[in-house]
Scaffold this active site. Structure first.
Site, short mmCIF file in Angstrom:
data_model
loop_
_atom_site.label_atom_id
_atom_site.label_comp_id
_atom_site.label_asym_id
_atom_site.label_seq_id
_atom_site.Cartn_x
_atom_site.Cartn_y
_atom_site.Cartn_z
N GLU A 142 12.40 -9.29 2.50
CA GLU A 142 11.66 -8.11 2.96
C GLU A 142 12.51 -6.87 2.66
O GLU A 142 13.68 -6.83 3.01
CB GLU A 142 11.43 -8.22 4.48
CG GLU A 142 10.80 -6.97 5.08
CD GLU A 142 10.81 -7.00 6.62
OE1 GLU A 142 11.61 -7.75 7.23
OE2 GLU A 142 10.01 -6.26 7.20
N ARG A 176 4.97 10.88 -2.65
CA ARG A 176 4.64 10.70 -1.24
C ARG A 176 5.86 10.99 -0.36
O ARG A 176 6.92 10.39 -0.55
CB ARG A 176 4.24 9.23 -1.09
CG ARG A 176 4.12 8.72 0.30
CD ARG A 176 4.10 7.20 0.31
NE ARG A 176 3.79 6.74 1.65
CZ ARG A 176 4.07 5.54 2.11
NH1 ARG A 176 4.63 4.64 1.32
NH2 ARG A 176 3.76 5.22 3.33
N SER A 226 12.98 3.06 3.75
CA SER A 226 13.44 3.76 4.96
C SER A 226 13.94 2.74 5.98
O SER A 226 13.59 1.56 5.91
CB SER A 226 12.30 4.59 5.55
OG SER A 226 11.24 3.74 5.96
N HIS A 273 3.76 -4.20 9.40
CA HIS A 273 3.67 -4.06 10.85
C HIS A 273 2.38 -4.66 11.43
O HIS A 273 2.24 -4.71 12.65
CB HIS A 273 3.76 -2.57 11.22
CG HIS A 273 4.83 -1.85 10.46
ND1 HIS A 273 6.16 -2.19 10.55
CD2 HIS A 273 4.77 -0.83 9.55
CE1 HIS A 273 6.87 -1.40 9.75
NE2 HIS A 273 6.05 -0.58 9.13
N PRO A 297 0.79 -1.23 0.00
CA PRO A 297 0.00 0.00 0.00
C PRO A 297 0.82 1.28 0.00
O PRO A 297 1.83 1.38 0.69
CB PRO A 297 -0.81 -0.10 1.30
CG PRO A 297 -0.11 -1.10 2.14
CD PRO A 297 0.54 -2.06 1.18
N ASN A 298 0.35 2.20 -0.81
CA ASN A 298 0.88 3.56 -0.94
C ASN A 298 2.21 3.65 -1.68
O ASN A 298 2.71 4.75 -1.92
CB ASN A 298 1.00 4.25 0.45
CG ASN A 298 -0.36 4.32 1.13
OD1 ASN A 298 -1.31 4.82 0.53
ND2 ASN A 298 -0.47 3.80 2.33
N ASP A 358 1.53 -15.50 7.43
CA ASP A 358 1.13 -16.90 7.22
C ASP A 358 1.37 -17.30 5.77
O ASP A 358 1.81 -18.42 5.48
CB ASP A 358 -0.35 -17.10 7.55
CG ASP A 358 -0.62 -17.11 9.05
OD1 ASP A 358 0.37 -17.14 9.83
OD2 ASP A 358 -1.80 -17.09 9.44
N ARG A 373 12.54 5.04 12.91
CA ARG A 373 11.29 5.82 12.80
C ARG A 373 10.38 5.52 14.00
O ARG A 373 10.86 5.07 15.04
CB ARG A 373 10.63 5.51 11.45
CG ARG A 373 11.54 5.89 10.28
CD ARG A 373 10.88 5.61 8.95
NE ARG A 373 9.68 6.42 8.76
CZ ARG A 373 8.77 6.19 7.80
NH1 ARG A 373 8.96 5.21 6.94
NH2 ARG A 373 7.69 6.96 7.70
#
Ligand code: DQA
Length: 139
Positions: free
Chosen positions: A96, A17, A100, A78, A9-10, A85, A105
């Site tokens: 992964e 962004r 950033s 997160h 997402p995003n 799963d 953060r």
């Protein structure tokens, strides 16, 4: 060699962004350069803002027997037990990635549901995190 990149997402908004955190380049522009750098590697790309579509894409990449998956699950990193799963059930290794350094953060970003089931995690190098993940898969 076939690698599937999956963005959550995003990440369709990269370049627009929060550029101070995520930079000024769109993912599509970066992908052109990444593909040029690895002409012998087939790099497929999928992005979705929808959790279930990410799961479908992960399962499809596994079924297609690609050599590795590079996953930036965005904020689902997160929160998503469903993604965790899913990754745990795959045969193909999942790396992964984050642009950033999530550990530098907010505290809620310090937890990754995905890290324990990923082959490894690369973060904090901006878009270059994806190239580093390709290198890791090429091993
Ligand atoms: C991100 C980090 C996440 O915490 C955030 O929700 C994102 C992007 C990154 O690439 O740095 O959407 O995955």
């Amino acid at each position: 060699m076939k690698i599937q990149i999956i963005n959550g997402p995003n990440l369709n908004l990269l370049g627009k962004r929060e550029p101070d955190i995520y930079g000024n380049s769109s993912f599509e522009d970066y992908l052109i350069k990444l593909r040029e750098k690895y002409p012998d590697v087939q790099i497929d790309y999928f992005q979705s803002n929808i959790e279930g579509e990410l799961i479908n894409a992960l399962q499809a990449a596994d079924d297609a027997q690609c050599d590795g998956i590079i996953l930036n699950a965005g904020a689902y990193t997160h929160t998503s037990i469903a993604l965790r799963d899913c990754i745990k059930s795959l045969r193909v290794p999942v790396i992964e990635v984050h642009l950033s350094n999530v550990h530098a953060r907010e505290e809620f970003r310090h937890i990754s549901m995905i890290a324990p089931v990923a082959k490894g995690s690369i973060m904090g190098f901006g878009l270059d995190s994806y190239r580093l993940a390709v290198e890791a898969l090429l091993g």
